[in-house]
Design a protein around this motif. Structure first.
Motif, PDB file in Angstrom:
ATOM      1  N   THR A 180      65.321  82.912 -43.991  1.00 22.52           N
ATOM      2  CA  THR A 180      64.934  82.001 -45.073  1.00 22.52           C
ATOM      3  C   THR A 180      64.518  80.646 -44.535  1.00 22.52           C
ATOM      4  OG1 THR A 180      66.409  83.109 -46.637  1.00 22.52           O
ATOM      5  CG2 THR A 180      65.717  80.864 -47.175  1.00 22.52           C
ATOM      6  N   ARG A 181      65.305  80.105 -43.615  1.00 24.09           N
ATOM      7  CA  ARG A 181      64.982  78.783 -43.063  1.00 24.09           C
ATOM      8  C   ARG A 181      63.650  78.801 -42.323  1.00 24.09           C
ATOM      9  NH1 ARG A 181      63.858  73.863 -43.369  1.00 24.09           N
ATOM     10  NH2 ARG A 181      64.196  72.605 -41.493  1.00 24.09           N
ATOM     11  N   ASN A 182      63.418  79.825 -41.522  1.00 23.84           N
ATOM     12  CA  ASN A 182      62.171  79.883 -40.769  1.00 23.84           C
ATOM     13  C   ASN A 182      60.986  80.197 -41.663  1.00 23.84           C
ATOM     14  OD1 ASN A 182      62.351  79.645 -37.584  1.00 23.84           O
ATOM     15  ND2 ASN A 182      64.283  80.493 -38.311  1.00 23.84           N
ATOM     16  N   ARG A 183      61.207  80.944 -42.746  1.00 25.55           N
ATOM     17  CA  ARG A 183      60.123  81.164 -43.705  1.00 25.55           C
ATOM     18  C   ARG A 183      59.720  79.850 -44.347  1.00 25.55           C
ATOM     19  NH1 ARG A 183      56.435  80.948 -46.229  1.00 25.55           N
ATOM     20  NH2 ARG A 183      55.444  82.424 -47.675  1.00 25.55           N
ATOM     21  N   GLU A 184      60.681  78.991 -44.629  1.00 26.41           N
ATOM     22  CA  GLU A 184      60.375  77.668 -45.188  1.00 26.41           C
ATOM     23  C   GLU A 184      59.555  76.835 -44.197  1.00 26.41           C
ATOM     24  OE1 GLU A 184      64.254  76.187 -45.954  1.00 26.41           O
ATOM     25  OE2 GLU A 184      64.498  77.253 -47.866  1.00 26.41           O
ATOM     26  N   ILE A 185      59.960  76.860 -42.932  1.00 23.31           N
ATOM     27  CA  ILE A 185      59.236  76.105 -41.911  1.00 23.31           C
ATOM     28  C   ILE A 185      57.815  76.653 -41.752  1.00 23.31           C
ATOM     29  CG2 ILE A 185      59.154  75.578 -39.434  1.00 23.31           C
ATOM     30  CD1 ILE A 185      62.248  75.627 -39.493  1.00 23.31           C
ATOM     31  N   ALA A 186      57.685  77.977 -41.793  1.00 25.82           N
ATOM     32  CA  ALA A 186      56.393  78.625 -41.582  1.00 25.82           C
ATOM     33  C   ALA A 186      55.362  78.234 -42.635  1.00 25.82           C
ATOM     34  CB  ALA A 186      56.575  80.140 -41.568  1.00 25.82           C
ATOM     35  N   GLU A 187      55.823  77.815 -43.786  1.00 24.64           N
ATOM     36  CA  GLU A 187      54.911  77.459 -44.874  1.00 24.64           C
ATOM     37  C   GLU A 187      53.898  76.403 -44.447  1.00 24.64           C
ATOM     38  OE1 GLU A 187      53.261  78.024 -48.531  1.00 24.64           O
ATOM     39  OE2 GLU A 187      54.987  79.115 -47.742  1.00 24.64           O
ATOM     40  N   ALA A 188      54.285  75.495 -43.562  1.00 26.50           N
ATOM     41  CA  ALA A 188      53.384  74.417 -43.135  1.00 26.50           C
ATOM     42  C   ALA A 188      52.166  74.937 -42.385  1.00 26.50           C
ATOM     43  CB  ALA A 188      54.146  73.425 -42.256  1.00 26.50           C
ATOM     44  N   ALA A 189      52.271  76.143 -41.812  1.00 28.46           N
ATOM     45  CA  ALA A 189      51.124  76.709 -41.100  1.00 28.46           C
ATOM     46  C   ALA A 189      50.072  77.261 -42.052  1.00 28.46           C
ATOM     47  CB  ALA A 189      51.586  77.815 -40.151  1.00 28.46           C
ATOM     48  N   LEU A 190      50.472  77.552 -43.284  1.00 26.88           N
ATOM     49  CA  LEU A 190      49.577  78.194 -44.252  1.00 26.88           C
ATOM     50  C   LEU A 190      48.833  77.146 -45.062  1.00 26.88           C
ATOM     51  CD1 LEU A 190      52.054  80.984 -45.403  1.00 26.88           C
ATOM     52  CD2 LEU A 190      50.196  81.176 -43.730  1.00 26.88           C
ATOM     53  N   ARG A 191      48.061  76.334 -44.344  1.00 25.76           N
ATOM     54  CA  ARG A 191      47.316  75.261 -45.008  1.00 25.76           C
ATOM     55  C   ARG A 191      45.843  75.425 -44.702  1.00 25.76           C
ATOM     56  NH1 ARG A 191      46.759  75.371 -39.901  1.00 25.76           N
ATOM     57  NH2 ARG A 191      46.133  73.510 -38.801  1.00 25.76           N
ATOM     58  N   PRO A 192      44.961  74.856 -45.539  1.00 22.27           N
ATOM     59  CA  PRO A 192      43.530  74.957 -45.255  1.00 22.27           C
ATOM     60  C   PRO A 192      43.209  74.353 -43.897  1.00 22.27           C
ATOM     61  CG  PRO A 192      43.913  74.119 -47.468  1.00 22.27           C
ATOM     62  CD  PRO A 192      45.238  74.119 -46.780  1.00 22.27           C
ATOM     63  N   ARG A 193      42.314  75.003 -43.151  1.00 20.29           N
ATOM     64  CA  ARG A 193      41.919  74.482 -41.846  1.00 20.29           C
ATOM     65  C   ARG A 193      40.497  74.928 -41.560  1.00 20.29           C
ATOM     66  NH1 ARG A 193      42.739  79.866 -42.345  1.00 20.29           N
ATOM     67  NH2 ARG A 193      42.995  80.995 -40.381  1.00 20.29           N
TER      68      ARG A 193
END
Length: 245
Positions: A130-143
């Protein structure tokens, strides 16, 4: 006759070394097509294609040794790590390959599925996932997509002293996220990130790189277990996730 050395072998593909020749046997010819075309387009050193007779691709060995291995200390110089960052920048500045990369929606969907399986099957503790899934969210941004290697782990980057002599394993190359390549390159070797960024020579969002460390590890762990690798070995993917807690 030289000995045959098995470099890697699992259900999808195998790589053998015979003297100075690497033989890659892949069940999916699309991956092999991508590898050959990517190496032809890449503006950085790659192995020379000796011949191709599907399902076998023969490549010439590169001079030097791998930049390092996941789970082991890297003995490569800081200059070599900076050179790896510079090579990544050169690749990312090149024209995009013409085939599509993975969409953010596809990555997010796969991530959610893997996280659910990791918890449901008791592979990892729920709080760690759960904690790492929360952190991973920042990678899923427009680029803005770049020509990304897609699997730029340190064992795929070869050096001789401080010089990059070549990059191998281009089957995942596609338009993608520049910071994903930098994250894979430094996975498990966070102390080398500063050198890689210095060589890259452009501003990067370190929080996004950390997010990719979590995302990459979450996506890889089940596959690694199922194919005979050990992501729970010291310094490998499970430790990368624990470091984020």
């Amino acid at each position: 006759m030289d000995e045959v050395e098995v470099i890697v072998a699992h259900r999808q593909c195998a790589t053998l070394r015979v003297g100075d020749v690497f033989l890659k046997i892949d069940s999916d010819q699309r991956r092999s097509d991508v590898e050959v075309e990517s190496m032809a387009r890449a503006p950085i050193p790659t192995p020379r294609v000796l011949w191709r007779r599907p399902p076998v691709l023969a490549l010439a060995a590169l001079r030097g040794t791998a930049l390092g291995r996941l789970g082991e200390p890297s003995t490569a110089s800081r200059a070599a790590w900076r050179a790896a960052g510079a090579a990544a920048r050169t690749l990312h500045d090149a024209p995009l390959p013409p085939w599509p990369g993975r969409s953010l929606d596809e990555i997010a969907s796969r991530l959610d599925g893997e996280c659910e399986l990791l918890v449901t099957n008791g592979v990892l503790p729920a709080d760690l996932v759960t904690r790492n899934r929360e952190i991973a969210e920042a990678a899923l941004r427009p680029r803005t997509p770049v020509f990304a290697h897609g699997d730029l782990q340190i064992s795929h980057v070869f050096v001789d002293g401080d010089e990059i002599t070549g990059v191998i394993d281009w089957t995942e190359a596609a338009p993608g996220d520049a910071l994903y390549d930098l994250a894979v390159l430094t996975l498990g070797h966070e102390e080398r990130l500063g050198d890689v960024i210095a060589g890259y020579g452009a501003p990067v969002d370190v929080d996004v790189i950390r997010a990719w460390w979590s995302l990459r590890s979450l996506l890889a762990i089940r596959w690694l277990f199922e194919h005979g690798f050990d992501p729970a070995a010291p310094g490998c993917e499970v430790d990368v996730l624990k470091a984020r807690m």
